[in-house]
Design a protein around this motif. Structure first.
Motif, PDB file in Angstrom:
ATOM      1  N   LEU A  29      37.197 124.233  26.132  1.00 17.49           N
ATOM      2  CA  LEU A  29      36.722 123.177  25.231  1.00 17.49           C
ATOM      3  C   LEU A  29      35.332 122.715  25.636  1.00 17.49           C
ATOM      4  CD1 LEU A  29      39.942 121.008  24.809  1.00 17.49           C
ATOM      5  CD2 LEU A  29      39.066 122.795  23.278  1.00 17.49           C
ATOM      6  N   LYS A  30      35.085 122.617  26.939  1.00 17.61           N
ATOM      7  CA  LYS A  30      33.763 122.214  27.423  1.00 17.61           C
ATOM      8  C   LYS A  30      32.698 123.210  26.966  1.00 17.61           C
ATOM      9  CE  LYS A  30      31.135 121.211  31.572  1.00 17.61           C
ATOM     10  NZ  LYS A  30      31.056 121.315  33.010  1.00 17.61           N
ATOM     11  N   ALA A  31      33.009 124.488  27.051  1.00 13.07           N
ATOM     12  CA  ALA A  31      32.065 125.520  26.613  1.00 13.07           C
ATOM     13  C   ALA A  31      31.804 125.424  25.111  1.00 13.07           C
ATOM     14  CB  ALA A  31      32.591 126.906  26.980  1.00 13.07           C
ATOM     15  N   GLN A  32      32.843 125.163  24.330  1.00 16.50           N
ATOM     16  CA  GLN A  32      32.675 125.006  22.880  1.00 16.50           C
ATOM     17  C   GLN A  32      31.832 123.776  22.568  1.00 16.50           C
ATOM     18  OE1 GLN A  32      36.462 125.070  20.798  1.00 16.50           O
ATOM     19  NE2 GLN A  32      37.230 126.626  22.195  1.00 16.50           N
ATOM     20  N   LYS A  33      32.048 122.712  23.302  1.00 17.18           N
ATOM     21  CA  LYS A  33      31.279 121.468  23.110  1.00 17.18           C
ATOM     22  C   LYS A  33      29.814 121.703  23.457  1.00 17.18           C
ATOM     23  CE  LYS A  33      31.145 116.870  22.635  1.00 17.18           C
ATOM     24  NZ  LYS A  33      31.187 116.258  21.336  1.00 17.18           N
ATOM     25  N   GLU A  34      29.567 122.359  24.576  1.00 16.47           N
ATOM     26  CA  GLU A  34      28.192 122.635  24.998  1.00 16.47           C
ATOM     27  C   GLU A  34      27.469 123.551  24.012  1.00 16.47           C
ATOM     28  OE1 GLU A  34      28.719 124.030  29.004  1.00 16.47           O
ATOM     29  OE2 GLU A  34      28.898 121.980  29.791  1.00 16.47           O
ATOM     30  N   ALA A  35      28.205 124.452  23.356  1.00 14.94           N
ATOM     31  CA  ALA A  35      27.623 125.355  22.364  1.00 14.94           C
ATOM     32  C   ALA A  35      27.368 124.644  21.033  1.00 14.94           C
ATOM     33  CB  ALA A  35      28.538 126.557  22.154  1.00 14.94           C
ATOM     34  N   GLY A  36      27.923 123.433  20.890  1.00 12.55           N
ATOM     35  CA  GLY A  36      27.740 122.671  19.658  1.00 12.55           C
ATOM     36  C   GLY A  36      28.736 122.990  18.564  1.00 12.55           C
ATOM     37  N   THR A  37      29.712 123.827  18.867  1.00 13.68           N
ATOM     38  CA  THR A  37      30.722 124.199  17.869  1.00 13.68           C
ATOM     39  C   THR A  37      31.824 123.151  17.769  1.00 13.68           C
ATOM     40  OG1 THR A  37      30.287 126.504  18.387  1.00 13.68           O
ATOM     41  CG2 THR A  37      32.279 126.037  17.144  1.00 13.68           C
ATOM     42  N   LEU A  38      32.301 122.668  18.901  1.00 14.85           N
ATOM     43  CA  LEU A  38      33.343 121.645  18.934  1.00 14.85           C
ATOM     44  C   LEU A  38      32.680 120.276  18.957  1.00 14.85           C
ATOM     45  CD1 LEU A  38      36.355 120.877  19.226  1.00 14.85           C
ATOM     46  CD2 LEU A  38      36.002 120.984  21.710  1.00 14.85           C
ATOM     47  N   LEU A  39      32.983 119.469  17.958  1.00 23.01           N
ATOM     48  CA  LEU A  39      32.429 118.118  17.901  1.00 23.01           C
ATOM     49  C   LEU A  39      33.302 117.131  18.659  1.00 23.01           C
ATOM     50  CD1 LEU A  39      31.332 118.113  14.156  1.00 23.01           C
ATOM     51  CD2 LEU A  39      29.956 118.622  16.189  1.00 23.01           C
ATOM     52  N   THR A  40      34.616 117.230  18.460  1.00 22.82           N
ATOM     53  CA  THR A  40      35.560 116.358  19.157  1.00 22.82           C
ATOM     54  C   THR A  40      36.957 116.952  19.037  1.00 22.82           C
ATOM     55  OG1 THR A  40      36.249 114.060  19.472  1.00 22.82           O
ATOM     56  CG2 THR A  40      36.093 114.821  17.198  1.00 22.82           C
ATOM     57  N   ILE A  41      37.813 116.606  19.992  1.00 23.34           N
ATOM     58  CA  ILE A  41      39.204 117.054  19.964  1.00 23.34           C
ATOM     59  C   ILE A  41      40.037 116.074  20.783  1.00 23.34           C
ATOM     60  CG2 ILE A  41      38.986 118.549  21.982  1.00 23.34           C
ATOM     61  CD1 ILE A  41      40.912 120.519  20.501  1.00 23.34           C
ATOM     62  N   GLY A  42      41.283 115.913  20.418  1.00 20.82           N
ATOM     63  CA  GLY A  42      42.172 115.077  21.205  1.00 20.82           C
ATOM     64  C   GLY A  42      43.547 114.978  20.576  1.00 20.82           C
ATOM     65  N   PRO A  43      44.506 114.545  21.385  1.00 26.88           N
ATOM     66  CA  PRO A  43      45.874 114.384  20.897  1.00 26.88           C
ATOM     67  C   PRO A  43      46.074 113.024  20.236  1.00 26.88           C
ATOM     68  CG  PRO A  43      45.809 113.874  23.215  1.00 26.88           C
ATOM     69  CD  PRO A  43      44.414 114.292  22.822  1.00 26.88           C
ATOM     70  N   THR A  44      47.089 112.951  19.408  1.00 27.62           N
ATOM     71  CA  THR A  44      47.526 111.648  18.927  1.00 27.62           C
ATOM     72  C   THR A  44      48.184 110.935  20.111  1.00 27.62           C
ATOM     73  OG1 THR A  44      49.603 112.639  18.143  1.00 27.62           O
ATOM     74  CG2 THR A  44      47.822 112.367  16.520  1.00 27.62           C
ATOM     75  N   LYS A  45      48.253 109.628  20.052  1.00 30.51           N
ATOM     76  CA  LYS A  45      48.770 108.843  21.174  1.00 30.51           C
ATOM     77  C   LYS A  45      50.190 109.250  21.566  1.00 30.51           C
ATOM     78  CE  LYS A  45      49.203 104.168  22.897  1.00 30.51           C
ATOM     79  NZ  LYS A  45      48.932 102.760  22.690  1.00 30.51           N
ATOM     80  N   ASP A  46      50.991 109.662  20.572  1.00 31.96           N
ATOM     81  CA  ASP A  46      52.371 110.048  20.869  1.00 31.96           C
ATOM     82  C   ASP A  46      52.504 111.497  21.358  1.00 31.96           C
ATOM     83  OD1 ASP A  46      51.939 111.528  18.542  1.00 31.96           O
ATOM     84  OD2 ASP A  46      53.463 110.484  17.366  1.00 31.96           O
TER      85      ASP A  46
END
Length: 89
Positions: A29-46
């Motif tokens: 995910l860090k590599a995708q973020k650094e490449a500018g492809t991944l803007l954000t990601i995360g789980p729902t609280k549950d």
């Protein structure tokens, strides 16, 4: 490039089952973020679902990123959908 939304579901007992794959998942995910492809990601609280936004040339690229993730390959994410998203604001 277009923007895409990914919604996915986690397996049962996700916190326990993801442990062996977590670092490889985060590194990817860090590599995708650094490449500018991944803007954000995360789980729902549950911890039932995952949400991500991508900036990618096409849906195929997003699906390849998801399906090459250790969470998908090891059953931590059990299903997912990708939709092209129109950012209004």
């Amino acid at each position: 490039m277009a923007k895409y939304v990914m919604w996915g579901n986690y397996c049962e007992n996700v916190e326990e089952k993801r442990a062996p794959y977590r670092q490889a998942h985060l590194d990817g995910l860090k590599a995708q973020k650094e490449a500018g492809t991944l803007l954000t990601i995360g789980p729902t609280k549950d911890l039932k679902q995952v949400f991500a936004l991508y900036d990618a040339p096409d849906e195929k690229t997003v699906r390849e990123l998801v399906e090459n993730d250790p969470y998908w390959q090891n059953g931590i994410w059990t299903e997912y959908q990708v939709k092209e998203w129109i950012q209004a604001f």
